[in-house]
Write a protein that holds these residues in place. Structure first.
Motif, PDB file in Angstrom:
ATOM      1  N   VAL A  68      -8.728  10.497 -10.896  1.00  0.00           N
ATOM      2  CA  VAL A  68      -9.481   9.356 -10.379  1.00  0.00           C
ATOM      3  C   VAL A  68     -10.102   9.698  -9.021  1.00  0.00           C
ATOM      4  O   VAL A  68      -9.520  10.439  -8.224  1.00  0.00           O
ATOM      5  CB  VAL A  68      -8.570   8.106 -10.263  1.00  0.00           C
ATOM      6  N   LEU A  69     -11.296   9.189  -8.780  1.00  0.00           N
ATOM      7  CA  LEU A  69     -11.970   9.343  -7.488  1.00  0.00           C
ATOM      8  C   LEU A  69     -12.021   7.960  -6.853  1.00  0.00           C
ATOM      9  O   LEU A  69     -12.605   7.032  -7.426  1.00  0.00           O
ATOM     10  CB  LEU A  69     -13.382   9.896  -7.668  1.00  0.00           C
ATOM     11  N   ILE A  70     -11.409   7.819  -5.679  1.00  0.00           N
ATOM     12  CA  ILE A  70     -11.373   6.541  -4.974  1.00  0.00           C
ATOM     13  C   ILE A  70     -12.159   6.682  -3.682  1.00  0.00           C
ATOM     14  O   ILE A  70     -11.847   7.535  -2.851  1.00  0.00           O
ATOM     15  CB  ILE A  70      -9.916   6.107  -4.695  1.00  0.00           C
ATOM     16  N   LEU A  71     -13.191   5.839  -3.547  1.00  0.00           N
ATOM     17  CA  LEU A  71     -14.027   5.844  -2.346  1.00  0.00           C
ATOM     18  C   LEU A  71     -13.824   4.532  -1.607  1.00  0.00           C
ATOM     19  O   LEU A  71     -13.920   3.457  -2.198  1.00  0.00           O
ATOM     20  CB  LEU A  71     -15.506   5.985  -2.726  1.00  0.00           C
ATOM     21  N   GLU A  72     -13.547   4.626  -0.305  1.00  0.00           N
ATOM     22  CA  GLU A  72     -13.413   3.428   0.515  1.00  0.00           C
ATOM     23  C   GLU A  72     -13.605   3.778   1.978  1.00  0.00           C
ATOM     24  O   GLU A  72     -13.176   4.833   2.433  1.00  0.00           O
ATOM     25  CB  GLU A  72     -12.061   2.747   0.309  1.00  0.00           C
ATOM     26  N   SER A  73     -14.307   2.913   2.674  1.00  0.00           N
ATOM     27  CA  SER A  73     -14.506   3.043   4.117  1.00  0.00           C
ATOM     28  C   SER A  73     -14.990   4.428   4.519  1.00  0.00           C
ATOM     29  O   SER A  73     -14.555   4.976   5.529  1.00  0.00           O
ATOM     30  CB  SER A  73     -13.221   2.681   4.859  1.00  0.00           C
ATOM     31  N   GLY A  74     -15.854   5.010   3.732  1.00  0.00           N
ATOM     32  CA  GLY A  74     -16.409   6.317   4.056  1.00  0.00           C
ATOM     33  C   GLY A  74     -15.508   7.491   3.722  1.00  0.00           C
ATOM     34  O   GLY A  74     -15.871   8.638   3.973  1.00  0.00           O
ATOM     35  N   GLY A  75     -14.346   7.235   3.160  1.00  0.00           N
ATOM     36  CA  GLY A  75     -13.421   8.309   2.811  1.00  0.00           C
ATOM     37  C   GLY A  75     -13.275   8.440   1.308  1.00  0.00           C
ATOM     38  O   GLY A  75     -13.792   7.626   0.540  1.00  0.00           O
ATOM     39  N   ALA A  76     -12.562   9.485   0.891  1.00  0.00           N
ATOM     40  CA  ALA A  76     -12.364   9.736  -0.535  1.00  0.00           C
ATOM     41  C   ALA A  76     -10.947  10.235  -0.788  1.00  0.00           C
ATOM     42  O   ALA A  76     -10.397  11.006  -0.003  1.00  0.00           O
ATOM     43  CB  ALA A  76     -13.367  10.771  -1.038  1.00  0.00           C
ATOM     44  N   GLU A  77     -10.385   9.774  -1.897  1.00  0.00           N
ATOM     45  CA  GLU A  77      -9.151  10.330  -2.425  1.00  0.00           C
ATOM     46  C   GLU A  77      -9.495  10.789  -3.826  1.00  0.00           C
ATOM     47  O   GLU A  77     -10.091  10.044  -4.597  1.00  0.00           O
ATOM     48  CB  GLU A  77      -8.036   9.288  -2.406  1.00  0.00           C
ATOM     49  N   ARG A  78      -9.171  12.033  -4.140  1.00  0.00           N
ATOM     50  CA  ARG A  78      -9.705  12.683  -5.335  1.00  0.00           C
ATOM     51  C   ARG A  78      -8.714  12.850  -6.472  1.00  0.00           C
ATOM     52  O   ARG A  78      -8.971  13.600  -7.404  1.00  0.00           O
ATOM     53  CB  ARG A  78     -10.300  14.018  -4.931  1.00  0.00           C
ATOM     54  N   SER A  79      -7.611  12.131  -6.411  1.00  0.00           N
ATOM     55  CA  SER A  79      -6.658  12.168  -7.522  1.00  0.00           C
ATOM     56  C   SER A  79      -5.699  10.996  -7.402  1.00  0.00           C
ATOM     57  O   SER A  79      -5.526  10.424  -6.314  1.00  0.00           O
ATOM     58  CB  SER A  79      -5.855  13.478  -7.525  1.00  0.00           C
ATOM     59  N   ALA A  80      -5.071  10.679  -8.514  1.00  0.00           N
ATOM     60  CA  ALA A  80      -4.054   9.636  -8.501  1.00  0.00           C
ATOM     61  C   ALA A  80      -2.904  10.040  -7.586  1.00  0.00           C
ATOM     62  O   ALA A  80      -2.393   9.221  -6.815  1.00  0.00           O
ATOM     63  CB  ALA A  80      -3.552   9.375  -9.923  1.00  0.00           C
ATOM     64  N   ALA A  81      -2.510  11.297  -7.645  1.00  0.00           N
ATOM     65  CA  ALA A  81      -1.400  11.771  -6.814  1.00  0.00           C
ATOM     66  C   ALA A  81      -1.732  11.619  -5.329  1.00  0.00           C
ATOM     67  O   ALA A  81      -0.865  11.210  -4.538  1.00  0.00           O
ATOM     68  CB  ALA A  81      -1.074  13.224  -7.151  1.00  0.00           C
ATOM     69  N   GLU A  82      -2.961  11.945  -4.948  1.00  0.00           N
ATOM     70  CA  GLU A  82      -3.357  11.823  -3.542  1.00  0.00           C
ATOM     71  C   GLU A  82      -3.295  10.362  -3.095  1.00  0.00           C
ATOM     72  O   GLU A  82      -2.771  10.038  -2.036  1.00  0.00           O
ATOM     73  CB  GLU A  82      -4.765  12.385  -3.332  1.00  0.00           C
ATOM     74  N   TYR A  83      -3.828   9.455  -3.905  1.00  0.00           N
ATOM     75  CA  TYR A  83      -3.811   8.039  -3.549  1.00  0.00           C
ATOM     76  C   TYR A  83      -2.388   7.486  -3.519  1.00  0.00           C
ATOM     77  O   TYR A  83      -1.982   6.841  -2.553  1.00  0.00           O
ATOM     78  CB  TYR A  83      -4.672   7.229  -4.526  1.00  0.00           C
ATOM     79  N   LEU A  84      -1.623   7.741  -4.571  1.00  0.00           N
ATOM     80  CA  LEU A  84      -0.275   7.197  -4.671  1.00  0.00           C
ATOM     81  C   LEU A  84       0.651   7.767  -3.604  1.00  0.00           C
ATOM     82  O   LEU A  84       1.588   7.101  -3.159  1.00  0.00           O
ATOM     83  CB  LEU A  84       0.295   7.430  -6.066  1.00  0.00           C
ATOM     84  N   GLY A  85       0.394   8.992  -3.175  1.00  0.00           N
ATOM     85  CA  GLY A  85       1.208   9.616  -2.141  1.00  0.00           C
ATOM     86  C   GLY A  85       0.770   9.256  -0.740  1.00  0.00           C
ATOM     87  O   GLY A  85       1.417   9.638   0.237  1.00  0.00           O
ATOM     88  N   GLY A  86      -0.317   8.509  -0.619  1.00  0.00           N
ATOM     89  CA  GLY A  86      -0.852   8.188   0.700  1.00  0.00           C
ATOM     90  C   GLY A  86      -1.133   6.712   0.870  1.00  0.00           C
ATOM     91  O   GLY A  86      -0.225   5.905   1.061  1.00  0.00           O
ATOM     92  N   HIS A  87      -2.398   6.354   0.745  1.00  0.00           N
ATOM     93  CA  HIS A  87      -2.850   4.991   1.036  1.00  0.00           C
ATOM     94  C   HIS A  87      -2.237   3.893   0.177  1.00  0.00           C
ATOM     95  O   HIS A  87      -2.195   2.730   0.587  1.00  0.00           O
ATOM     96  CB  HIS A  87      -4.373   4.892   0.921  1.00  0.00           C
ATOM     97  N   ALA A  88      -1.794   4.209  -1.016  1.00  0.00           N
ATOM     98  CA  ALA A  88      -1.279   3.165  -1.916  1.00  0.00           C
ATOM     99  C   ALA A  88      -0.127   2.391  -1.287  1.00  0.00           C
ATOM    100  O   ALA A  88      -0.049   1.167  -1.425  1.00  0.00           O
ATOM    101  CB  ALA A  88      -0.850   3.776  -3.250  1.00  0.00           C
ATOM    102  N   LYS A  89       0.751   3.073  -0.574  1.00  0.00           N
ATOM    103  CA  LYS A  89       1.898   2.390   0.046  1.00  0.00           C
ATOM    104  C   LYS A  89       1.412   1.375   1.077  1.00  0.00           C
ATOM    105  O   LYS A  89       1.889   0.238   1.121  1.00  0.00           O
ATOM    106  CB  LYS A  89       2.834   3.416   0.677  1.00  0.00           C
ATOM    107  N   GLY A  90       0.472   1.771   1.901  1.00  0.00           N
ATOM    108  CA  GLY A  90      -0.079   0.860   2.903  1.00  0.00           C
ATOM    109  C   GLY A  90      -0.855  -0.271   2.262  1.00  0.00           C
ATOM    110  O   GLY A  90      -0.794  -1.418   2.724  1.00  0.00           O
TER     111      GLY A  90
END
Length: 178
Positions: free
Chosen positions: A80-102
């Motif tokens: 998955v590619l997630i774009l928000e506030s000018g940034g990008a997370e390029r995988s489910a693992a990246e998102y779930l390991g980072g911003h998802a908690k917040g």
């Protein structure tokens, strides 16, 4: 403020299944291609063939609001590619390991009001666009954030999976409309 904007944008996903201070509520869906009036002021335009894709978005949002990151991740394509506030997370693992908690922690503090949702399907791809208002408190003062979200959902042998998310938001100024 960037973090509020980032999370508010995400909250639009959560707005698909508004779950907040009063607990989860699943909005009614149109059962045909016509626009349906759901709760007061809410407009849904969801053709029947888009309902499974919308359900995927709602499961993701509901799980994230509840802090169930494993369940939220089950709705995401691994790439998955997630774009928000000018940034990008390029995988489910990246998102779930980072911003998802917040995002999950923030969403527990907001009341999300879905204003409008529309969806379309073309072959094995669907898009789901949502507009919401997030009502929260910042420094003891009420704040309303306007949030928009687009999710691209793809059908595969594994079912519908979210392959792209774009979240955008801003603080509502006096006189702003949805």
């Amino acid at each position: 403020m960037k973090r509020i904007a980032t999370l508010a944008v995400f909250s639009l996903a959560a707005a698909g299944s508004p779950a907040f201070a009063e607990g989860p509520v699943t909005p009614p869906h149109a059962h045909d291609a016509s626009t349906a009036q759901a709760t007061a002021g809410q407009v849904l335009n969801i053709p029947a063939q888009a309902q499974p894709a919308v359900a995927t978005v709602e499961r993701f949002s509901t799980a994230l609001v509840a802090g169930r990151l494993d369940a939220a991740g089950a709705e995401l394509d691994p790439n998955v590619l997630i774009l928000e506030s000018g940034g990008a997370e390029r995988s489910a693992a990246e998102y779930l390991g980072g911003h998802a908690k917040g995002d999950a922690a923030f969403l527990k503090t907001a009341h999300i009001q879905l204003i409008r949702r529309t969806a379309q399907v073309s072959g094995d791809l669907a898009w789901v666009a949502s507009e919401s208002e997030l009502h929260l408190s910042k420094d003891g003062k009420p704040v309303t954030v306007l949030s928009t979200e687009t999710m691209l959902v793809q059908r595969s042998d594994a079912g519908w999976k979210i392959v792209h998310i774009h979240w955008s938001s801003r603080t509502k100024a006096p006189g702003d409309h949805h």
